[in-house]
Enzyme design. Structure first.
Site, PDB file in Angstrom:
ATOM      1  N   GLU A 122      12.970 -12.967 -25.538  1.00  0.00           N
ATOM      2  CA  GLU A 122      13.538 -13.436 -26.895  1.00  0.00           C
ATOM      3  C   GLU A 122      12.653 -12.888 -28.312  1.00  0.00           C
ATOM      4  O   GLU A 122      13.145 -12.542 -29.170  1.00  0.00           O
ATOM      5  CB  GLU A 122      13.883 -14.861 -26.976  1.00  0.00           C
ATOM      6  CG  GLU A 122      15.008 -15.234 -25.847  1.00  0.00           C
ATOM      7  CD  GLU A 122      16.418 -14.280 -26.251  1.00  0.00           C
ATOM      8  OE1 GLU A 122      16.487 -13.946 -27.217  1.00  0.00           O
ATOM      9  OE2 GLU A 122      16.922 -14.048 -25.150  1.00  0.00           O
ATOM     10  N   HIS A 157      11.695  -7.022 -33.151  1.00  0.00           N
ATOM     11  CA  HIS A 157      12.578  -6.111 -33.750  1.00  0.00           C
ATOM     12  C   HIS A 157      13.100  -6.410 -35.188  1.00  0.00           C
ATOM     13  O   HIS A 157      13.314  -5.584 -36.059  1.00  0.00           O
ATOM     14  CB  HIS A 157      13.751  -5.768 -32.688  1.00  0.00           C
ATOM     15  CG  HIS A 157      14.408  -4.476 -32.995  1.00  0.00           C
ATOM     16  ND1 HIS A 157      15.583  -4.199 -32.107  1.00  0.00           N
ATOM     17  CD2 HIS A 157      14.244  -3.427 -33.458  1.00  0.00           C
ATOM     18  CE1 HIS A 157      16.016  -3.242 -32.395  1.00  0.00           C
ATOM     19  NE2 HIS A 157      15.274  -2.513 -33.218  1.00  0.00           N
TER      20      HIS A 157
END
Length: 683
Positions: A471, A477
């Site tokens: 995660e 990102h």
């Protein structure tokens, strides 16, 4: 109204963090109403312009619109998934058709579409490059894909379908959460939970106390089929009870049964696809993903399923042998036995007891000396906890993230523990999206569902360590993407690409200098012994037949439901029978290897945005495995490698074709061989 509603006033907290200390449930609906109205005015201002559509007066203006709605929606949906109290759930249900209708009002607006189309038709004349050009291409593609070119009658039906589907997705999620809580398994004595350590027992005791069962033990359910405790419980009847509860969620009759909801969702999605000119929902979805067609997806799944199923059968034979050799009263290995006996085989073959590893995986150390350490080593970023900033729940911790030069990057929020108001599983979402146009920096959230011990430290399983790193890959990102337009912010990429960065981040779990730094015994501080690490690495391909099969079964089930035509979908009336037939068709119907998710609790595809897209994990893993090989070839955890991966891949967000970005990073297209090797599926 604005003066009394903190959602309608300009954000004043650092990084535009919503003022959750001031926000109350009654603020959300009025804020949405005003945000809807504001964006409608903004869209009307674009379409009223009489001059020729230009990039500035159409595309940029469209990107500027909806800022208030974006802020309100992100604030609410962060809460609804992570702290869905009955009051919040009621708001969610009321909002579902309203949000859908508003989305359609924008995406299907004929005048707006004509302006976007006009810019798109003159694209080569405008001299646009990079993100500007891609914005025009994607906006036109997405509006066309959504149905903006349909006639008014078809648009009206489409909007009705979208509104009903939005309501059904909300209903599915509500049913699943309620039944998951109802089916938490009550055990009267600690003997029934023999095999669990003190931390797990204390978490179960606290869960029982919270439900009014003092002196007993309650084991709450995870989203996926196979509960982590199945590998540790020595009593076979306890394992059977736990798996039975897991597999029966939302399919027992009564108010929380999702079977009719699933059937209606499938039928309406198939009808919508037909209305939009596609043969099926899967054809509609994949036409705007990197896969391109459902046939491409299904070809890959079939290629992997045959060897995976064969591996699983071989593993089952090995499990049965160990039962026959070691159990006083041998029993046939069933689904609820697989994980438990697997640990026996792992111990016998590799001399590894995964449960015994937990004292080396204390949660805070894994976070700071593992997850954060790897990110700092690779990218130079640092993390400072901001206890002065209030998130949406007391469990949610806020960290300020800074670049290597000390400049601010954004906020990272971690919400680690399970609770009855939190949806199952683990996920990342963006609470504030980065955009140079809007002047916003990223605020990203990671949610997990780790049981909280009543006392003492939180010790993670290896699977939970993997989830935390995974995660956080999504979080990176979201933090690193630097785009002008909010449309491309963070993880706003094709669904079958979005899992790639998160899967890559898992590689650092076993990277020597990272593992050495975080895997320290909770009492002695000793590092994980070298011989144990070597055996862990040697066993990485172990049980991959099961792991690959249970995943592929779920991915195939998703494709089976969503490859139905409207006519065929209308004929399906038995969820269980359809599942059985679909899994038999690909040879993944081994009763000892159940699908990771059955339909009635398959949140990813019926309320989570992965419909006809659950294949994306294995699709992205082709890129992931190829990238891990690149890191190994180029020195691993180095700042230069981090710079290249950040700038050429993570940093572009959705502002570039993802496969083009991958080629820019890797120097070529991805190859499948590393994935086949990792999964033990080599030809």
């Amino acid at each position: 109204m604005a003066a009394e509603n903190p959602l309608l006033t300009p954000p004043t907290l650092p990084y535009a963090l919503p003022d959750y200390a001031a926000i109350r449930p009654e603020h959300y609906l009025p804020a949405f109403d005003e945000a809807f109205a504001q964006q409608r005015r903004e869209i009307a201002a674009i379409t009223r312009v009489r001059s020729m559509p230009t990039f500035e007066n159409t595309m940029v203006a469209l990107e500027r619109s909806g800022e208030l709605l974006d802020r309100v929606a992100r604030a609410f949906y962060t809460v609804s998934s992570a702290d869905g109290t009955p009051e919040i759930q009621e708001i969610d249900e009321r909002l579902a058709p309203l949000v859908s209708a508003h989305h359609d009002a924008v995406q299907l607006d004929a005048a707006l579409y004509q302006r976007v189309k006009s810019v798109h038709d003159r694209l080569d004349e405008l001299g646009l490059t990079g993100e500007d050009r891609y914005l025009v291409e994607r906006r036109f593609r997405e509006m066309t894909h959504a149905g903006a070119a349909l006639d008014d009658e078809a648009k009206a039906r489409l909007s009705d379908l979208n509104a009903r589907l939005a309501t059904l997705s909300s209903t599915f999620e509500k049913h699943l959460l309620a039944d998951t809580n109802d089916l938490a398994v009550l055990f009267e004595t600690a003997d029934e939970l023999d095999g669990l350590d003190d931390g797990a027992l204390s978490a179960a005791a606290q869960a029982a106390t919270d439900r009014g069962h003092d002196g007993a033990y309650v084991v709450t359910l995870t989203l996926f089929t196979g509960h982590p405790y199945l590998s540790r419980l020595t009593r076979r009847d306890s394992r059977a009870r736990l798996l039975e509860a897991s597999r029966s969620r939302a399919s027992r009759g009564g108010p929380n049964d999702n079977r009719d909801t699933v059937l209606e969702i499938v039928r309406l999605r198939a009808e919508r696809a037909e209305l939009l000119g596609a043969a099926s929902h899967a054809a509609y979805v994949t036409s705007d993903e990197t896969a391109g067609t459902p046939e491409a997806v299904q070809t890959m799944l079939r290629r992997l399923a045959v060897p995976a199923a064969a591996n699983a059968r071989r593993e089952q034979t090995a499990l049965q042998q160990i039962v026959d050799d070691t159990e006083p009263v041998p029993f046939p290995v069933e689904a609820h036995d697989w994980a438990y006996v697997t640990e026996k085989v792992r111990a016998a073959t590799y001399d590894i007891d995964t449960a015994a590893l937990r004292p080396w995986f204390e949660a805070e150390r894994v976070l700071r000396d593992g997850v954060f350490f790897a990110a700092t080593s690779l990218y130079g970023i640092t993390f400072d906890e901001r206890t002065d900033l209030v998130a949406y729940h007391p469990d949610a911790r806020v960290f300020e993230v800074s670049n290597a030069d000390g400049s601010p990057l954004g906020l990272f929020i971690l919400d680690l523990y399970t609770r009855d108001t939190k949806q199952g599983g683990a996920w990342m979402n963006s609470l504030v999206a980065q955009s140079r146009l809007r002047g916003t920096a990223p605020v990203v959230v990671n949610n997990l569902n780790v049981p909280r011990p009543a006392t003492g430290p939180t010790l993670l399983t290896l699977d939970e360590v993997t989830t935390l790193f995974h995660e956080f890959g999504h979080a990176l990102h979201g933090l690193f993407a630097v785009t002008t337009y909010p449309h491309f912010s963070g993880t706003a990429v094709f669904r079958d690409f979005v899992e790639f960065p998160s899967q890559v981040n898992e590689m650092w779990i076993m990277w020597p200098e990272v593992l050495e730094n975080y895997a320290r015994h909770i009492e002695t501080g000793d590092a994980l012994p070298t011989d144990v690490i070597e055996r862990m690495r040697a066993s990485e391909a172990f049980n991959q037949g099961f792991a690959t099969s249970e995943y592929l079964a779920a991915a195939w089930l998703d494709q089976a439901w969503h490859s139905l035509s409207a006519e065929d979908a209308a004929a399906v009336d038995d969820v269980a029978a359809f599942e059985a037939s679909a899994l038999a068709a690909i040879g993944l119907d081994n009763p000892a290897v159940p699908t990771r998710y059955s339909s009635t609790y398959f949140k990813h595809i019926f309320s989570g945005g992965y419909s006809a897209g659950y294949y994306s994990y294995i699709w992205s893993e082709v890129l992931d495995a190829d990238t891990v090989e690149w890191f190994g070839e180029t020195g691993g955890l180095t700042r230069e490698n981090g710079r290249r991966f950040r700038e050429r891949l993570l940093g572009v967000g959705g502002s570039k074709d993802p496969l083009e970005a991958y080629r820019d990073f890797r120097g070529r297209d991805a190859e499948i061989a590393p994935l086949l090797k990792r999964r033990g599926l080599g030809d």
